[in-house]
Design an enzyme around this catalytic site. Structure first.
Site, PDB file in Angstrom:
ATOM      1  N   ARG A  61       0.813  -1.224   0.000  1.00 62.03           N
ATOM      2  CA  ARG A  61       0.000   0.000   0.000  1.00 62.03           C
ATOM      3  C   ARG A  61       0.838   1.262   0.000  1.00 62.03           C
ATOM      4  NH1 ARG A  61      -2.764  -2.966   4.109  1.00 62.03           N
ATOM      5  NH2 ARG A  61      -4.199  -4.402   3.115  1.00 62.03           N
ATOM      6  N   GLU A  98       3.163 -10.560  14.934  1.00 67.66           N
ATOM      7  CA  GLU A  98       2.391 -11.088  16.062  1.00 67.66           C
ATOM      8  C   GLU A  98       2.502 -12.616  16.105  1.00 67.66           C
ATOM      9  OE1 GLU A  98      -1.509  -9.532  16.011  1.00 67.66           O
ATOM     10  OE2 GLU A  98      -2.008 -10.334  17.991  1.00 67.66           O
TER      11      GLU A  98
HETATM   12  P1  AMP Z   1       2.153  -2.517  11.514  1.00 68.55           P
HETATM   13  O1  AMP Z   1       3.410  -3.219  11.131  1.00 68.55           O
HETATM   14  O2  AMP Z   1       1.406  -3.153  12.626  1.00 68.55           O
HETATM   15  O3  AMP Z   1       2.391  -1.024  11.784  1.00 68.55           O
HETATM   16  O4  AMP Z   1       1.152  -2.643  10.282  1.00 68.55           O
HETATM   17  C1  AMP Z   1       1.254  -1.777   9.228  1.00 68.55           C
HETATM   18  C2  AMP Z   1       0.764  -2.387   7.930  1.00 68.55           C
HETATM   19  O5  AMP Z   1      -0.425  -3.181   8.110  1.00 68.55           O
HETATM   20  C3  AMP Z   1       0.416  -1.285   6.962  1.00 68.55           C
HETATM   21  O6  AMP Z   1       1.044  -1.593   5.743  1.00 68.55           O
HETATM   22  C4  AMP Z   1      -1.084  -1.297   6.847  1.00 68.55           C
HETATM   23  O7  AMP Z   1      -1.433  -1.282   5.484  1.00 68.55           O
HETATM   24  C5  AMP Z   1      -1.563  -2.586   7.490  1.00 68.55           C
HETATM   25  N1  AMP Z   1      -2.569  -2.379   8.568  1.00 68.55           N
HETATM   26  C6  AMP Z   1      -2.418  -2.715   9.878  1.00 68.55           C
HETATM   27  N2  AMP Z   1      -3.509  -2.444  10.601  1.00 68.55           N
HETATM   28  C7  AMP Z   1      -4.407  -1.897   9.738  1.00 68.55           C
HETATM   29  C8  AMP Z   1      -5.738  -1.372   9.872  1.00 68.55           C
HETATM   30  N3  AMP Z   1      -6.409  -1.357  11.046  1.00 68.55           N
HETATM   31  N4  AMP Z   1      -6.338  -0.888   8.763  1.00 68.55           N
HETATM   32  C9  AMP Z   1      -5.688  -0.900   7.568  1.00 68.55           C
HETATM   33  N5  AMP Z   1      -4.458  -1.374   7.377  1.00 68.55           N
HETATM   34  C10 AMP Z   1      -3.799  -1.870   8.438  1.00 68.55           C
END
Ligand code: AMP
Length: 174
Positions: A61, A98
């Protein structure tokens, strides 16, 4: 476009991809011409005077706004990808998720020591992905690293894991 109006173009999808997640669907923002421009403009305004030479987008994304932002900033665009997708020599980093681990890669010749790098993803949640991307880019010793997101989920405290200046256009705390 005001930030509240921009925020209203994001679609919340409950229980996607698994129960309990409030998924922020930015496709509804991207398909709205004014909102798409407002999102790019906001990030451009934040970084226009920072001397950014490379925007690094995180698969997948980060590949939507990343290149548009790179064009506005007169910078190059570099993809960070999941394993086995980049055709040339890469450096990799493994990081904890996770459940289990994940790996991301970047081309070895993509960043030089004179570069000022802006890492971009659509959303900052727990910060695991962005933290790994920063560590990967650090290995290439650019002058400076910044990180930016369109959406930050403040309650997940991802920012605490990000060891570089960070900016997000919109914030949620839910
Ligand atoms: P993180 O590594 O937990 O910060 O997750 C980030 C990635 O997961 C990003 O590339 C987001 O596109 C996706 N992501 C995680 N949680 C969400 C959410 N609640 N809504 C949309 N995309 C999410």
């Amino acid at each position: 476009m005001k930030k509240e109006e921009l925020k209203s173009t994001i679609r919340n999808v409950p229980d996607f991809p698994i129960k309990g997640i409030q998924f922020k669907d930015l496709t509804t923002m991207f398909m709205n011409a004014s909102a798409l421009k407002a999102a790019v403009d906001d990030l451009y305004e934040e970084y226009k005077d920072k001397g950014i030479t490379k925007v690094v987008g995180l698969e997948s994304r980060g590949f939507i706004i990343g290149p548009a932002l790179a064009i506005r900033l007169n910078a190059g665009f570099i993809p960070i990808r999941k394993p086995g997708k980049l055709p040339y020599d890469t450096i990799k980093i493994e990081y904890k998720k996770e459940y289990g681990t994940d790996t991301i890669e970047i081309h070895t010749d993509s960043i030089e020591e004179k570069d000022v790098v802006l890492i971009h993803d659509d959303l900052l949640a727990t910060g695991g992905t962005a933290e790994a991307a920063i560590k990967l880019v650090e290995k290439m010793k650019p002058q400076k690293i910044y990180a930016c997101f369109i959406v930050e989920l403040d309650n997940l405290k991802g920012r605490e894991r990000i060891k570089c200046p960070t900016y997000s256009t919109l914030h949620y705390n839910e």
